[in-house]
Design an enzyme around this catalytic site. Structure first.
Site, PDB file in Angstrom:
ATOM      1  N   ARG A 100      41.175  28.022  11.846  1.00 44.33           N
ATOM      2  CA  ARG A 100      41.579  28.281  13.225  1.00 44.33           C
ATOM      3  C   ARG A 100      41.640  29.776  13.525  1.00 44.33           C
ATOM      4  NH1 ARG A 100      40.122  27.226  17.443  1.00 44.33           N
ATOM      5  NH2 ARG A 100      40.004  25.090  16.622  1.00 44.33           N
ATOM      6  N   LYS A 135      42.281  46.560  29.951  1.00 42.12           N
ATOM      7  CA  LYS A 135      42.716  45.219  30.344  1.00 42.12           C
ATOM      8  C   LYS A 135      42.331  44.229  29.246  1.00 42.12           C
ATOM      9  CE  LYS A 135      42.318  46.269  35.257  1.00 42.12           C
ATOM     10  NZ  LYS A 135      41.624  45.974  36.531  1.00 42.12           N
ATOM     11  N   GLU A 200      40.858  59.929  38.763  1.00 39.31           N
ATOM     12  CA  GLU A 200      40.530  58.887  39.725  1.00 39.31           C
ATOM     13  C   GLU A 200      40.637  59.469  41.135  1.00 39.31           C
ATOM     14  OE1 GLU A 200      42.134  54.675  39.352  1.00 39.31           O
ATOM     15  OE2 GLU A 200      43.313  55.438  41.040  1.00 39.31           O
ATOM     16  N   ASP A 222      37.115  55.373  42.762  1.00 42.07           N
ATOM     17  CA  ASP A 222      37.902  54.137  42.795  1.00 42.07           C
ATOM     18  C   ASP A 222      37.731  53.404  44.119  1.00 42.07           C
ATOM     19  OD1 ASP A 222      39.878  52.251  41.874  1.00 42.07           O
ATOM     20  OD2 ASP A 222      41.300  53.221  43.232  1.00 42.07           O
TER      21      ASP A 222
END
Length: 283
Positions: A100, A135, A200, A222
């Site tokens: 697993r 992320k 940014e 951005d």
């Protein structure tokens, strides 16, 4: 695997073993003789890019250094249902304990690599490199970023420690783009650090402020539209690297790349993926 990744991967494997096995795999221990040997295969059940083969071998050999691992397919290979990635032979309890853990790793990494390859293919013929972001699933970042590279993309910074990105909140709290850049340069000088600086920007005035402050290594556009991006590329005119981010999908990716940006960062590479269907089966 890059040497810098090794400690992170080893630590992750140890945590995964503690999490899954605890004081023992009692299902296997109760039903299979401790010295029983056997052979299993990693079977592909869905088309995609395979990733995590190297990590699977590490997991198996961490649990039992005597297992024999026979790799048939390398990381980064296009696979289809029915393909066999590797065979593993040895003490069955050891292999079943690893099952697993290695499947969780390989299925996710292969999903990330497969998704990345779709984005990379979309910008073929342009100068644009597809980048990941931070992320990622906590604890899994190193594997997510390895999978992005296997899929043909490249890595942005690993974390907060290896590159400076002055984002909207930093800029707002610092009192604007100009102040944020100057404070950052002073900080790096004081600490004796040499880190790249990316800023940014949210509009064309921000770009002007970047150059009023002396410029940086990279500007991140951005949530610019494709039209605004093309205009910004002309405005920056090669003075630094340019990255596009925010609101970019597979549908409009090519349009942004054709503006001439150096990078497009895509959070979806690692946080909106579908794991590839794989299984470990007895031979």
């Amino acid at each position: 695997m890059e040497e810098k990744y090794l400690p992170f991967v080893e630590e992750l494997i140890e945590l995964a073993i503690k999490e899954d096995i605890g004081d023992g795999d009692h299902s296997s221990l109760s039903s299979i003789p401790s010295d029983e040997r056997g052979k299993m295969k990693l079977l592909v059940k869905q088309e995609g890019i395979i990733a995590g083969v190297e990590i699977a071998q590490m997991i198996l050999q961490r649990l039992d250094p005597k297992v024999v691992f026979n790799k048939l397919i390398d990381d980064g290979t296009n696979v289809k249902p029915g393909d066999i990635v590797f065979y593993v032979e040895g003490r069955l309890i050891s292999i079943l304990q690893a099952e697993r853990i290695l499947l969780n790793v390989m299925q996710r990494m292969s999903g990330v690599a497969t998704q990345t390859s779709m984005y990379v293919k979309e910008v073929e013929g342009t100068k644009t490199t597809i980048l990941d972001t931070r992320k990622t699933t906590p604890g899994m970042r190193v594997l997510d970023k390895m999978a992005v590279k296997i899929g043909g993309g490249d890595n942005h910074r690993m974390g907060l420690f290896d590159m400076i990105i002055l984002k909207d909140n930093h800029i707002d709290f610092a009192g604007g783009v100009y102040n944020a850049i100057n404070k950052t340069r002073a900080y790096l000088k004081e600490k004796g650090k040499s880190l790249k600086i990316e800023v940014e920007v949210r509009n064309f005035e921000d770009i002007k402020e970047v150059f009023r402050a002396g410029g940086v290594d990279r500007i991140m556009l951005d949530n610019f539209t494709p039209e605004q991006t093309c205009e910004a590329v002309k405005m920056i005119d090669g003075a630094c690297e340019i990255e596009s981010s925010g609101g970019i999908t597979l549908k409009n990716l090519r349009e942004y790349a054709e503006c001439g940006v150096d990078f497009i960062s895509v959070g979806a590479l690692t946080h909106q993926i579908k794991s590839l269907d794989l299984s470990l089966k007895a031979c």
